[in-house]
Write a protein that holds these residues in place. Structure first.
Motif, PDB file in Angstrom:
ATOM      1  N   LYS A  34       0.834  -1.202   0.000  1.00 19.83           N
ATOM      2  CA  LYS A  34       0.000   0.000   0.000  1.00 19.83           C
ATOM      3  C   LYS A  34       0.869   1.253   0.000  1.00 19.83           C
ATOM      4  N   GLU A  35       1.961   1.220   0.747  1.00 17.91           N
ATOM      5  CA  GLU A  35       2.874   2.373   0.783  1.00 17.91           C
ATOM      6  C   GLU A  35       3.480   2.615  -0.598  1.00 17.91           C
ATOM      7  N   LEU A  36       3.835   1.519  -1.292  1.00 17.02           N
ATOM      8  CA  LEU A  36       4.438   1.657  -2.617  1.00 17.02           C
ATOM      9  C   LEU A  36       3.457   2.265  -3.621  1.00 17.02           C
ATOM     10  N   ALA A  61      -4.957 -11.872  -2.972  1.00 20.18           N
ATOM     11  CA  ALA A  61      -5.897 -11.325  -1.987  1.00 20.18           C
ATOM     12  C   ALA A  61      -5.377 -10.018  -1.398  1.00 20.18           C
ATOM     13  N   ILE A  62      -4.071  -9.956  -1.121  1.00 21.95           N
ATOM     14  CA  ILE A  62      -3.477  -8.720  -0.584  1.00 21.95           C
ATOM     15  C   ILE A  62      -3.523  -7.606  -1.619  1.00 21.95           C
ATOM     16  N   VAL A  63      -3.241  -7.948  -2.889  1.00 15.09           N
ATOM     17  CA  VAL A  63      -3.335  -6.943  -3.960  1.00 15.09           C
ATOM     18  C   VAL A  63      -4.752  -6.384  -4.023  1.00 15.09           C
ATOM     19  N   LEU A  65      -6.993  -6.335  -1.691  1.00 17.15           N
ATOM     20  CA  LEU A  65      -7.289  -5.583  -0.469  1.00 17.15           C
ATOM     21  C   LEU A  65      -6.697  -4.177  -0.546  1.00 17.15           C
ATOM     22  N   VAL A  66      -5.458  -4.084  -1.015  1.00 15.84           N
ATOM     23  CA  VAL A  66      -4.798  -2.784  -1.154  1.00 15.84           C
ATOM     24  C   VAL A  66      -5.536  -1.903  -2.161  1.00 15.84           C
ATOM     25  N   LEU A  67      -5.867  -2.461  -3.322  1.00 11.97           N
ATOM     26  CA  LEU A  67      -6.535  -1.671  -4.359  1.00 11.97           C
ATOM     27  C   LEU A  67      -7.935  -1.242  -3.917  1.00 11.97           C
ATOM     28  N   GLU A  68      -8.618  -2.109  -3.185  1.00 13.36           N
ATOM     29  CA  GLU A  68      -9.956  -1.753  -2.692  1.00 13.36           C
ATOM     30  C   GLU A  68      -9.886  -0.575  -1.729  1.00 13.36           C
ATOM     31  N   ASP A  69      -8.891  -0.611  -0.822  1.00 13.18           N
ATOM     32  CA  ASP A  69      -8.756   0.486   0.140  1.00 13.18           C
ATOM     33  C   ASP A  69      -8.321   1.782  -0.538  1.00 13.18           C
ATOM     34  N   LEU A  70      -7.393   1.681  -1.500  1.00 13.02           N
ATOM     35  CA  LEU A  70      -6.919   2.888  -2.188  1.00 13.02           C
ATOM     36  C   LEU A  70      -7.999   3.493  -3.072  1.00 13.02           C
ATOM     37  N   LYS A  71      -8.837   2.648  -3.677  1.00  9.73           N
ATOM     38  CA  LYS A  71      -9.948   3.184  -4.481  1.00  9.73           C
ATOM     39  C   LYS A  71     -10.945   3.931  -3.604  1.00  9.73           C
ATOM     40  N   ALA A  72     -11.135   3.440  -2.378  1.00 12.68           N
ATOM     41  CA  ALA A  72     -12.045   4.129  -1.461  1.00 12.68           C
ATOM     42  C   ALA A  72     -11.462   5.474  -1.033  1.00 12.68           C
TER      43      ALA A  72
END
Length: 415
Positions: A34-36, A61-63, A65-72
Protein backbone atom coordinates in the motif's frame (compact mmCIF):
# COMPACT_ATOMS: atom_id res chain seq x y z
CA UNK A 1 -28.08 -22.63 13.73
CA UNK A 2 -28.28 -22.17 9.98
CA UNK A 3 -27.66 -18.41 10.31
CA UNK A 4 -24.32 -19.01 12.06
CA UNK A 5 -23.31 -21.53 9.41
CA UNK A 6 -24.15 -19.04 6.66
CA UNK A 7 -22.12 -16.32 8.39
CA UNK A 8 -19.05 -18.54 8.81
CA UNK A 9 -19.21 -19.77 5.22
CA UNK A 10 -19.49 -16.22 3.89
CA UNK A 11 -16.39 -15.27 5.87
CA UNK A 12 -14.44 -18.21 4.46
CA UNK A 13 -15.42 -17.20 0.93
CA UNK A 14 -14.34 -13.58 1.45
CA UNK A 15 -10.54 -13.11 1.03
CA UNK A 16 -10.88 -9.50 2.19
CA UNK A 17 -12.21 -10.61 5.58
CA UNK A 18 -9.66 -13.42 5.95
CA UNK A 19 -6.64 -11.16 5.33
CA UNK A 20 -8.00 -8.15 7.25
CA UNK A 21 -5.94 -8.95 10.42
CA UNK A 22 -2.70 -8.46 8.44
CA UNK A 23 -3.59 -4.81 7.78
CA UNK A 24 -2.72 -3.69 11.30
CA UNK A 25 1.01 -4.51 11.14
CA UNK A 26 3.33 -1.96 9.55
CA UNK A 27 5.69 -4.78 8.61
CA UNK A 28 3.05 -6.75 6.73
CA UNK A 29 3.09 -7.12 2.96
CA UNK A 30 -0.22 -5.29 2.89
CA UNK A 31 1.35 -2.18 4.45
CA UNK A 32 4.44 -2.35 2.25
CA UNK A 33 2.45 -2.73 -0.96
CA UNK A 34 0.00 0.00 0.00
CA UNK A 35 2.87 2.37 0.78
CA UNK A 36 4.44 1.66 -2.62
CA UNK A 37 1.23 2.24 -4.59
CA UNK A 38 0.31 5.28 -2.46
CA UNK A 39 3.70 6.77 -3.33
CA UNK A 40 2.83 6.56 -7.01
CA UNK A 41 -0.51 8.29 -6.44
CA UNK A 42 0.79 11.08 -4.19
CA UNK A 43 4.20 11.70 -5.77
CA UNK A 44 3.24 11.09 -9.43
CA UNK A 45 6.05 8.58 -9.91
CA UNK A 46 6.41 5.13 -11.44
CA UNK A 47 6.95 1.95 -9.46
CA UNK A 48 7.08 -1.80 -9.90
CA UNK A 49 7.12 -4.75 -7.51
CA UNK A 50 7.06 -8.53 -7.46
CA UNK A 51 4.92 -10.52 -5.03
CA UNK A 52 6.46 -13.96 -4.64
CA UNK A 53 5.31 -16.96 -2.63
CA UNK A 54 3.63 -20.37 -2.82
CA UNK A 55 0.11 -20.78 -4.15
CA UNK A 56 -2.49 -20.09 -1.50
CA UNK A 57 -0.28 -17.67 0.45
CA UNK A 58 -2.61 -14.72 -0.23
CA UNK A 59 -0.68 -12.70 -2.83
CA UNK A 60 -3.67 -11.84 -5.03
CA UNK A 61 -5.90 -11.32 -1.99
CA UNK A 62 -3.48 -8.72 -0.58
CA UNK A 63 -3.34 -6.94 -3.96
CA UNK A 64 -7.15 -6.82 -4.07
CA UNK A 65 -7.29 -5.58 -0.47
CA UNK A 66 -4.80 -2.78 -1.15
CA UNK A 67 -6.54 -1.67 -4.36
CA UNK A 68 -9.96 -1.75 -2.69
CA UNK A 69 -8.76 0.49 0.14
CA UNK A 70 -6.92 2.89 -2.19
CA UNK A 71 -9.95 3.18 -4.48
CA UNK A 72 -12.04 4.13 -1.46
CA UNK A 73 -9.48 6.77 -0.47
CA UNK A 74 -8.84 8.02 -4.04
CA UNK A 75 -11.99 7.17 -6.04
CA UNK A 76 -11.03 9.15 -9.17
CA UNK A 77 -7.26 8.62 -9.19
CA UNK A 78 -6.81 4.92 -10.00
CA UNK A 79 -7.33 2.73 -13.06
CA UNK A 80 -6.55 -0.98 -12.78
CA UNK A 81 -5.60 -3.35 -15.61
CA UNK A 82 -5.49 -7.05 -14.75
CA UNK A 83 -3.74 -9.70 -16.83
CA UNK A 84 -3.22 -13.40 -16.19
CA UNK A 85 -0.29 -15.27 -17.69
CA UNK A 86 -2.48 -18.32 -18.25
CA UNK A 87 -4.66 -16.27 -20.60
CA UNK A 88 -2.55 -13.36 -21.84
CA UNK A 89 1.08 -14.53 -22.00
CA UNK A 90 1.06 -13.92 -25.77
CA UNK A 91 2.18 -10.32 -26.36
CA UNK A 92 -0.42 -9.59 -29.02
CA UNK A 93 -3.22 -10.95 -26.86
CA UNK A 94 -1.97 -9.05 -23.80
CA UNK A 95 -1.76 -5.68 -25.59
CA UNK A 96 -5.24 -6.20 -26.99
CA UNK A 97 -6.60 -6.98 -23.51
CA UNK A 98 -4.88 -3.90 -22.04
CA UNK A 99 -6.47 -1.73 -24.74
CA UNK A 100 -9.89 -3.32 -24.11
CA UNK A 101 -9.76 -2.72 -20.34
CA UNK A 102 -8.49 0.85 -20.73
CA UNK A 103 -11.28 1.64 -23.20
CA UNK A 104 -13.86 0.14 -20.84
CA UNK A 105 -12.45 2.06 -17.86
CA UNK A 106 -12.36 5.41 -19.67
CA UNK A 107 -15.53 4.92 -21.76
CA UNK A 108 -13.75 4.85 -25.11
CA UNK A 109 -14.61 2.79 -28.17
CA UNK A 110 -12.53 -0.36 -28.54
CA UNK A 111 -11.52 -1.68 -31.95
CA UNK A 112 -11.16 -5.44 -32.22
CA UNK A 113 -9.42 -4.98 -35.57
CA UNK A 114 -6.58 -2.82 -34.20
CA UNK A 115 -3.09 -4.24 -34.77
CA UNK A 116 -0.60 -5.05 -32.04
CA UNK A 117 1.38 -1.90 -32.84
CA UNK A 118 -1.79 0.19 -32.65
CA UNK A 119 -2.65 -1.26 -29.24
CA UNK A 120 0.91 -0.68 -28.04
CA UNK A 121 0.78 2.96 -29.14
CA UNK A 122 -2.65 3.35 -27.55
CA UNK A 123 -1.26 2.08 -24.23
CA UNK A 124 1.61 4.60 -24.41
CA UNK A 125 -0.83 7.41 -25.21
CA UNK A 126 -3.05 6.41 -22.27
CA UNK A 127 -0.07 6.36 -19.92
CA UNK A 128 0.76 9.90 -21.01
CA UNK A 129 -2.82 11.19 -20.76
CA UNK A 130 -3.41 9.58 -17.36
CA UNK A 131 -0.13 11.05 -16.12
CA UNK A 132 -1.19 14.54 -17.22
CA UNK A 133 -4.54 14.02 -15.47
CA UNK A 134 -2.77 12.79 -12.30
CA UNK A 135 -4.47 9.42 -12.62
CA UNK A 136 -2.45 6.31 -11.74
CA UNK A 137 -2.52 3.21 -13.92
CA UNK A 138 -1.95 -0.02 -12.01
CA UNK A 139 -1.07 -3.15 -13.98
CA UNK A 140 -1.51 -6.44 -12.10
CA UNK A 141 0.20 -9.36 -13.84
CA UNK A 142 -0.81 -12.66 -12.23
CA UNK A 143 1.35 -15.71 -13.10
CA UNK A 144 4.09 -13.22 -13.87
CA UNK A 145 6.64 -15.92 -14.75
CA UNK A 146 4.57 -16.84 -17.83
CA UNK A 147 4.97 -13.29 -19.16
CA UNK A 148 8.76 -13.60 -19.18
CA UNK A 149 8.79 -16.45 -21.67
CA UNK A 150 9.78 -15.60 -25.21
CA UNK A 151 10.98 -12.13 -26.21
CA UNK A 152 9.27 -10.28 -23.32
CA UNK A 153 8.04 -7.60 -25.72
CA UNK A 154 5.05 -6.69 -23.56
CA UNK A 155 7.13 -6.13 -20.42
CA UNK A 156 9.77 -4.16 -22.28
CA UNK A 157 7.15 -1.99 -24.00
CA UNK A 158 5.33 -1.35 -20.72
CA UNK A 159 8.37 -0.67 -18.54
CA UNK A 160 10.08 1.40 -21.25
CA UNK A 161 6.96 3.54 -21.73
CA UNK A 162 6.93 4.22 -17.99
CA UNK A 163 10.49 5.49 -18.27
CA UNK A 164 10.05 7.75 -21.27
CA UNK A 165 6.61 9.38 -20.98
CA UNK A 166 5.01 11.58 -18.37
CA UNK A 167 3.14 8.90 -16.50
CA UNK A 168 2.35 7.57 -13.05
CA UNK A 169 1.97 3.82 -13.16
CA UNK A 170 2.65 0.70 -11.10
CA UNK A 171 3.40 -2.78 -12.39
CA UNK A 172 2.67 -5.52 -9.82
CA UNK A 173 3.87 -8.98 -10.78
CA UNK A 174 2.48 -11.99 -8.90
CA UNK A 175 4.23 -15.33 -9.13
CA UNK A 176 4.76 -18.56 -7.20
CA UNK A 177 8.34 -18.71 -8.52
CA UNK A 178 10.79 -17.02 -6.18
CA UNK A 179 13.31 -16.65 -9.02
CA UNK A 180 10.85 -14.82 -11.29
CA UNK A 181 13.01 -11.69 -11.36
CA UNK A 182 15.98 -13.72 -12.57
CA UNK A 183 13.99 -14.76 -15.64
CA UNK A 184 13.83 -11.19 -16.91
CA UNK A 185 15.98 -10.15 -19.86
CA UNK A 186 18.75 -7.68 -19.08
CA UNK A 187 16.99 -4.82 -20.91
CA UNK A 188 13.81 -5.39 -18.85
CA UNK A 189 15.57 -6.07 -15.53
CA UNK A 190 17.53 -2.82 -15.77
CA UNK A 191 14.24 -0.88 -15.93
CA UNK A 192 12.31 -3.03 -13.45
CA UNK A 193 12.36 -2.15 -9.77
CA UNK A 194 14.05 -4.65 -7.46
CA UNK A 195 11.23 -4.44 -4.89
CA UNK A 196 10.20 -7.95 -3.88
CA UNK A 197 7.60 -8.92 -1.29
CA UNK A 198 7.98 -12.51 -0.11
CA UNK A 199 4.91 -14.33 1.20
CA UNK A 200 6.23 -16.88 3.68
CA UNK A 201 3.78 -19.21 5.47
CA UNK A 202 2.52 -17.59 8.71
CA UNK A 203 3.66 -18.91 12.08
CA UNK A 204 1.53 -21.30 14.11
CA UNK A 205 0.57 -18.46 16.44
CA UNK A 206 -0.59 -16.35 13.48
CA UNK A 207 -2.55 -19.30 12.13
CA UNK A 208 -4.26 -19.83 15.48
CA UNK A 209 -5.13 -16.12 15.63
CA UNK A 210 -6.53 -16.39 12.12
CA UNK A 211 -8.72 -19.33 13.16
CA UNK A 212 -10.06 -17.24 16.06
CA UNK A 213 -10.70 -14.32 13.71
CA UNK A 214 -12.72 -16.52 11.35
CA UNK A 215 -14.66 -18.68 13.83
CA UNK A 216 -15.57 -16.29 16.65
CA UNK A 217 -19.08 -14.87 16.30
CA UNK A 218 -19.45 -11.10 16.88
CA UNK A 219 -22.00 -9.78 19.37
CA UNK A 220 -23.80 -7.88 16.60
CA UNK A 221 -24.28 -10.98 14.41
CA UNK A 222 -28.06 -10.83 14.85
CA UNK A 223 -28.09 -14.10 16.82
CA UNK A 224 -29.22 -14.72 20.43
CA UNK A 225 -26.55 -13.42 22.84
CA UNK A 226 -26.67 -16.65 24.89
CA UNK A 227 -25.96 -18.72 21.79
CA UNK A 228 -23.07 -16.45 20.72
CA UNK A 229 -21.49 -16.70 24.21
CA UNK A 230 -21.88 -20.49 24.24
CA UNK A 231 -20.56 -20.88 20.68
CA UNK A 232 -17.46 -18.77 21.31
CA UNK A 233 -16.80 -20.62 24.59
CA UNK A 234 -16.86 -23.94 22.68
CA UNK A 235 -14.46 -22.57 20.08
CA UNK A 236 -12.12 -21.30 22.80
CA UNK A 237 -12.08 -24.69 24.55
CA UNK A 238 -11.26 -26.42 21.27
CA UNK A 239 -8.41 -24.03 20.44
CA UNK A 240 -6.89 -24.57 23.90
CA UNK A 241 -7.08 -28.37 23.60
CA UNK A 242 -3.75 -30.14 23.01
CA UNK A 243 -5.41 -32.38 20.44
CA UNK A 244 -6.36 -29.36 18.35
CA UNK A 245 -2.75 -28.15 18.44
CA UNK A 246 -1.67 -31.58 17.15
CA UNK A 247 -4.23 -31.37 14.35
CA UNK A 248 -3.07 -27.85 13.42
CA UNK A 249 0.60 -28.91 13.44
CA UNK A 250 -0.20 -31.91 11.24
CA UNK A 251 -2.13 -29.71 8.83
CA UNK A 252 0.64 -27.12 8.59
CA UNK A 253 3.31 -29.77 8.02
CA UNK A 254 1.64 -30.70 4.73
CA UNK A 255 0.75 -27.18 3.56
CA UNK A 256 1.27 -24.12 5.74
CA UNK A 257 -0.50 -21.64 3.46
CA UNK A 258 -3.56 -19.60 4.39
CA UNK A 259 -5.43 -21.05 1.40
CA UNK A 260 -5.02 -24.57 2.75
CA UNK A 261 -6.20 -23.49 6.22
CA UNK A 262 -9.29 -21.85 4.73
CA UNK A 263 -10.18 -25.00 2.78
CA UNK A 264 -9.75 -27.05 5.96
CA UNK A 265 -11.94 -24.70 8.03
CA UNK A 266 -14.63 -24.82 5.34
CA UNK A 267 -14.79 -28.61 5.84
CA UNK A 268 -14.95 -28.07 9.61
CA UNK A 269 -17.76 -25.54 9.42
CA UNK A 270 -19.74 -27.59 6.90
CA UNK A 271 -19.91 -30.52 9.36
CA UNK A 272 -21.32 -28.43 12.23
CA UNK A 273 -24.18 -30.00 14.20
CA UNK A 274 -27.24 -28.00 13.11
CA UNK A 275 -29.29 -29.15 16.09
CA UNK A 276 -26.93 -27.76 18.70
CA UNK A 277 -25.36 -25.22 16.35
CA UNK A 278 -21.99 -25.75 18.02
CA UNK A 279 -18.59 -26.87 16.81
CA UNK A 280 -16.83 -29.83 18.42
CA UNK A 281 -13.35 -31.30 18.31
CA UNK A 282 -14.79 -34.18 16.26
CA UNK A 283 -15.58 -31.70 13.47
CA UNK A 284 -11.89 -30.77 13.33
CA UNK A 285 -10.74 -34.42 13.46
CA UNK A 286 -13.10 -35.52 10.69
CA UNK A 287 -12.07 -32.59 8.51
CA UNK A 288 -8.42 -33.56 8.99
CA UNK A 289 -9.13 -37.16 7.97
CA UNK A 290 -11.01 -35.89 4.94
CA UNK A 291 -8.06 -33.67 3.95
CA UNK A 292 -5.61 -36.54 4.35
CA UNK A 293 -7.51 -38.82 1.98
CA UNK A 294 -5.10 -38.18 -0.81
CA UNK A 295 -4.46 -40.50 -3.78
CA UNK A 296 -0.79 -40.68 -2.79
CA UNK A 297 -1.55 -42.02 0.70
CA UNK A 298 -4.10 -44.47 -0.68
CA UNK A 299 -1.45 -45.72 -3.12
CA UNK A 300 0.96 -46.34 -0.23
CA UNK A 301 -1.66 -48.51 1.48
CA UNK A 302 -1.14 -51.14 -1.23
CA UNK A 303 2.66 -50.81 -1.51
CA UNK A 304 4.80 -53.87 -0.75
CA UNK A 305 7.19 -53.97 2.21
CA UNK A 306 10.17 -53.71 -0.14
CA UNK A 307 8.69 -50.66 -1.87
CA UNK A 308 8.20 -49.02 1.52
CA UNK A 309 11.83 -49.73 2.38
CA UNK A 310 12.97 -48.06 -0.84
CA UNK A 311 10.83 -44.97 -0.16
CA UNK A 312 12.14 -44.69 3.41
CA UNK A 313 15.73 -45.04 2.16
CA UNK A 314 15.15 -42.22 -0.33
CA UNK A 315 13.67 -40.06 2.41
CA UNK A 316 16.69 -40.72 4.63
CA UNK A 317 19.06 -39.79 1.80
CA UNK A 318 17.22 -36.50 1.29
CA UNK A 319 17.25 -35.77 5.04
CA UNK A 320 21.04 -36.13 4.84
CA UNK A 321 20.94 -33.39 2.17
CA UNK A 322 22.12 -35.80 -0.49
CA UNK A 323 20.54 -33.99 -3.42
CA UNK A 324 21.56 -36.45 -6.14
CA UNK A 325 21.19 -40.20 -5.75
CA UNK A 326 20.28 -43.25 -7.85
CA UNK A 327 19.23 -46.87 -7.41
CA UNK A 328 22.74 -47.92 -6.36
CA UNK A 329 22.83 -45.20 -3.68
CA UNK A 330 19.45 -46.36 -2.39
CA UNK A 331 20.69 -49.97 -2.20
CA UNK A 332 23.68 -48.90 -0.11
CA UNK A 333 21.32 -47.16 2.32
CA UNK A 334 19.04 -50.21 2.35
CA UNK A 335 21.93 -52.56 3.18
CA UNK A 336 23.19 -50.23 5.90
CA UNK A 337 19.72 -50.40 7.52
CA UNK A 338 19.74 -54.20 7.26
CA UNK A 339 23.20 -54.45 8.79
CA UNK A 340 22.40 -52.02 11.60
CA UNK A 341 19.05 -53.47 12.66
CA UNK A 342 19.45 -57.11 11.52
CA UNK A 343 16.00 -57.13 9.93
CA UNK A 344 14.58 -60.23 8.30
CA UNK A 345 13.53 -58.21 5.26
CA UNK A 346 16.51 -58.89 3.01
CA UNK A 347 15.99 -58.90 -0.75
CA UNK A 348 18.34 -59.36 -3.70
CA UNK A 349 19.27 -56.58 -6.11
CA UNK A 350 17.12 -58.02 -8.93
CA UNK A 351 13.97 -58.06 -6.79
CA UNK A 352 14.78 -54.57 -5.49
CA UNK A 353 15.19 -53.28 -9.04
CA UNK A 354 11.72 -54.60 -9.97
CA UNK A 355 10.20 -52.86 -6.93
CA UNK A 356 12.11 -49.68 -7.85
CA UNK A 357 10.70 -49.76 -11.39
CA UNK A 358 7.22 -50.37 -10.00
CA UNK A 359 7.51 -47.19 -7.90
CA UNK A 360 8.49 -45.31 -11.06
CA UNK A 361 5.39 -46.64 -12.82
CA UNK A 362 3.16 -45.58 -9.91
CA UNK A 363 4.76 -42.11 -10.01
CA UNK A 364 5.77 -42.14 -6.36
CA UNK A 365 9.31 -41.46 -7.54
CA UNK A 366 10.64 -40.11 -10.82
CA UNK A 367 13.83 -39.42 -12.72
CA UNK A 368 15.28 -35.98 -12.03
CA UNK A 369 15.61 -35.15 -15.74
CA UNK A 370 15.80 -36.79 -19.17
CA UNK A 371 19.43 -35.99 -19.89
CA UNK A 372 20.55 -39.42 -18.68
CA UNK A 373 17.82 -41.37 -20.45
CA UNK A 374 20.40 -43.51 -22.26
CA UNK A 375 21.99 -44.60 -18.98
CA UNK A 376 21.01 -47.89 -17.28
CA UNK A 377 18.18 -47.56 -14.76
CA UNK A 378 20.57 -48.15 -11.85
CA UNK A 379 22.60 -45.02 -12.63
CA UNK A 380 19.90 -42.47 -13.45
CA UNK A 381 19.33 -39.82 -10.72
CA UNK A 382 15.88 -40.02 -9.12
CA UNK A 383 13.82 -38.00 -6.67
CA UNK A 384 11.00 -38.65 -4.22
CA UNK A 385 7.62 -37.21 -5.26
CA UNK A 386 5.96 -37.39 -1.84
CA UNK A 387 6.63 -35.39 1.30
CA UNK A 388 7.91 -36.84 4.57
CA UNK A 389 4.50 -36.33 6.15
CA UNK A 390 2.69 -38.14 3.33
CA UNK A 391 5.15 -41.01 3.64
CA UNK A 392 4.61 -41.16 7.39
CA UNK A 393 0.81 -41.27 6.96
CA UNK A 394 1.22 -43.92 4.25
CA UNK A 395 3.31 -46.09 6.55
CA UNK A 396 0.68 -45.78 9.29
CA UNK A 397 -2.11 -46.74 6.90
CA UNK A 398 -0.29 -49.80 5.50
CA UNK A 399 -1.28 -52.80 7.60
CA UNK A 400 1.78 -54.85 6.62
CA UNK A 401 4.33 -52.10 7.30
CA UNK A 402 7.13 -53.27 9.66
CA UNK A 403 7.40 -51.26 12.88
CA UNK A 404 11.07 -50.56 12.20
CA UNK A 405 10.19 -48.40 9.17
CA UNK A 406 8.15 -45.94 11.24
CA UNK A 407 11.04 -45.71 13.70
CA UNK A 408 13.49 -45.07 10.87
CA UNK A 409 11.41 -42.19 9.55
CA UNK A 410 11.96 -39.04 11.56
CA UNK A 411 8.40 -38.06 12.39
CA UNK A 412 8.81 -36.13 15.62
CA UNK A 413 7.28 -33.05 13.97
CA UNK A 414 4.17 -35.05 13.01
CA UNK A 415 3.25 -36.16 16.53
Amino acid sequence: MAAALTLLRSRLCDPTYIHAPFKSSKQSNYSKLKELVSGTISDSCNNSALLLGPRGSGKVAIVDLVLEDLKAENPDSISVVRLNGLLHSDDTCALKEIARQLCLEHQLSFSKMASSDDNSQFMIDMLRECGLAHRSLIFVLVEFDLFVQGKQRLLYCLIDAMQTVTSQAVVIGVSCREDADQLLEKRVRSRFSHTKLLFAPPSREDMKSLVEHILYLPKNAGLPSEYITKFNAHVQNILNDKRFKQILDSLLCVDGTIGNLVQYLFRVVSSINLESGLLSLENFKNAQISCERQPTIETLQDASILELYILVCMNRLESKEQNSYNFNSIMKEYKSIHDAYRTSDNYGDTVCLRAFEHLLERELISYVDHRGRYLPVEFRPVELLISSHELYLGLKSNSSCPAILQKLLDHESFK
